[in-house]
Design a protein around this motif. Sequence first.
Motif, PDB file in Angstrom:
ATOM      1  N   THR A 151     -21.563 -18.729  30.488  1.00 17.46           N
ATOM      2  CA  THR A 151     -21.671 -20.154  30.326  1.00 17.46           C
ATOM      3  C   THR A 151     -20.675 -20.817  30.842  1.00 17.46           C
ATOM      4  N   GLY A 152     -20.760 -22.139  31.231  1.00 14.60           N
ATOM      5  CA  GLY A 152     -19.692 -23.209  31.714  1.00 14.60           C
ATOM      6  C   GLY A 152     -20.243 -24.317  31.952  1.00 14.60           C
ATOM      7  N   MET A 153     -19.379 -25.087  32.757  1.00 15.37           N
ATOM      8  CA  MET A 153     -19.360 -26.257  33.336  1.00 15.37           C
ATOM      9  C   MET A 153     -19.062 -26.557  34.788  1.00 15.37           C
ATOM     10  N   LEU A 154     -19.915 -27.211  35.804  1.00 15.88           N
ATOM     11  CA  LEU A 154     -19.350 -27.215  36.918  1.00 15.88           C
ATOM     12  C   LEU A 154     -19.271 -28.733  37.366  1.00 15.88           C
ATOM     13  N   ILE A 155     -18.299 -29.308  38.123  1.00 14.94           N
ATOM     14  CA  ILE A 155     -18.021 -30.528  38.633  1.00 14.94           C
ATOM     15  C   ILE A 155     -18.438 -30.377  39.975  1.00 14.94           C
ATOM     16  N   GLY A 156     -18.508 -31.728  40.488  1.00 19.32           N
ATOM     17  CA  GLY A 156     -19.028 -31.687  41.992  1.00 19.32           C
ATOM     18  C   GLY A 156     -18.485 -30.610  43.050  1.00 19.32           C
ATOM     19  N   GLN A 157     -19.475 -30.099  43.787  1.00 14.22           N
ATOM     20  CA  GLN A 157     -19.079 -29.010  44.475  1.00 14.22           C
ATOM     21  C   GLN A 157     -18.436 -27.650  44.056  1.00 14.22           C
ATOM     22  N   GLY A 158     -18.392 -27.675  42.610  1.00 15.48           N
ATOM     23  CA  GLY A 158     -18.041 -26.456  42.093  1.00 15.48           C
ATOM     24  C   GLY A 158     -19.034 -25.461  41.832  1.00 15.48           C
ATOM     25  N   PHE A 159     -18.961 -24.065  41.940  1.00 15.77           N
ATOM     26  CA  PHE A 159     -19.844 -23.116  41.852  1.00 15.77           C
ATOM     27  C   PHE A 159     -19.411 -22.007  40.966  1.00 15.77           C
ATOM     28  N   LYS A 160     -20.484 -21.370  40.618  1.00  9.34           N
ATOM     29  CA  LYS A 160     -20.363 -19.935  39.672  1.00  9.34           C
ATOM     30  C   LYS A 160     -20.888 -18.880  40.169  1.00  9.34           C
ATOM     31  N   ASN A 161     -20.662 -17.857  40.369  1.00  9.24           N
ATOM     32  CA  ASN A 161     -21.124 -16.470  40.713  1.00  9.24           C
ATOM     33  C   ASN A 161     -21.312 -15.527  39.499  1.00  9.24           C
ATOM     34  N   VAL A 162     -22.496 -15.067  39.323  1.00 15.69           N
ATOM     35  CA  VAL A 162     -23.014 -14.225  37.967  1.00 15.69           C
ATOM     36  C   VAL A 162     -23.366 -13.043  38.792  1.00 15.69           C
ATOM     37  N   TYR A 163     -22.708 -11.676  38.591  1.00 12.73           N
ATOM     38  CA  TYR A 163     -23.051 -10.443  39.069  1.00 12.73           C
ATOM     39  C   TYR A 163     -23.948  -9.566  38.038  1.00 12.73           C
TER      40      TYR A 163
END
Length: 263
Positions: A167-179
């Motif tokens: 879980t989390g929050m992304l601002i503009g152009q941010g990204f999250k990788n989940v493996y």
Amino acid sequence: MRNPVTKISKIVLATFIICAMSISTNAQIMKKKKIKHSTTTSNSSNANFKGCMQALTKKSGEVFSLAPGILTVRATSNAVTVSIKKTGGRAETQVNIYVNNVLRQNQVIEFNNGSYTTPYKSKLIRGVKGKIIKVEIVNQSVANSFRYTAKITGKTKSLVKELKPATGMLIGQGFKNVYTLNSCSGKTKIIIRRTAGQARATIRIFEKKSNGNYTKQLKSVTFEKGKKIKVFTINSTKKLKVELKNISVANTITYKINAVAIQ
């Protein structure tokens, strides 16, 4: 004579039609029953799937006489295995296993004093689904230490490395990788939920190649701002990477990403 013969012919024809319709109706009813039975069997098979064998928690360390090493986890299956191996040190050590804070007195793991290493020593603990498993590694020597690697394994459908959704929050152009971990069933369901925010995002799913890189792209879609959830079924026995990227400048997206093994 012609009228009686005609009447008999019509009666025979009508009887034949009625019989044919009855046979056709019965055949359709039987076909529906077979289809229904087949569906029930498939659902039963899915219900019996308990997940893949995974390390629910794992820890390496060194313990001294002042404080034990501790591992805790909530069991996701009816049976779990506690495993520990000695990797160094000289201390005599006892490993205690607790289920909801009750000691399993007949399932203690012991290591004699001396300078040596061992493979994993294991204990199978049954009847524990939903209960808290605690492993306590107690150094019984004043002067020496005990180095170890310990793990608790059990069946779970979760394939996220932390065994819980990211879980989390992304601002503009941010990204999250989940493996993800490998799916023992060859199928992984990936669920991405928008829990808040209006940002548009991209979702890309990659498969891990033999060289260790996640370069084989399996999916690439846009997560529009009006959408609340995206679900994908991936046929693969390999580890996967799920990338969620915010492509809006001014908006945010709060997310929940999960991956589970399915049949």
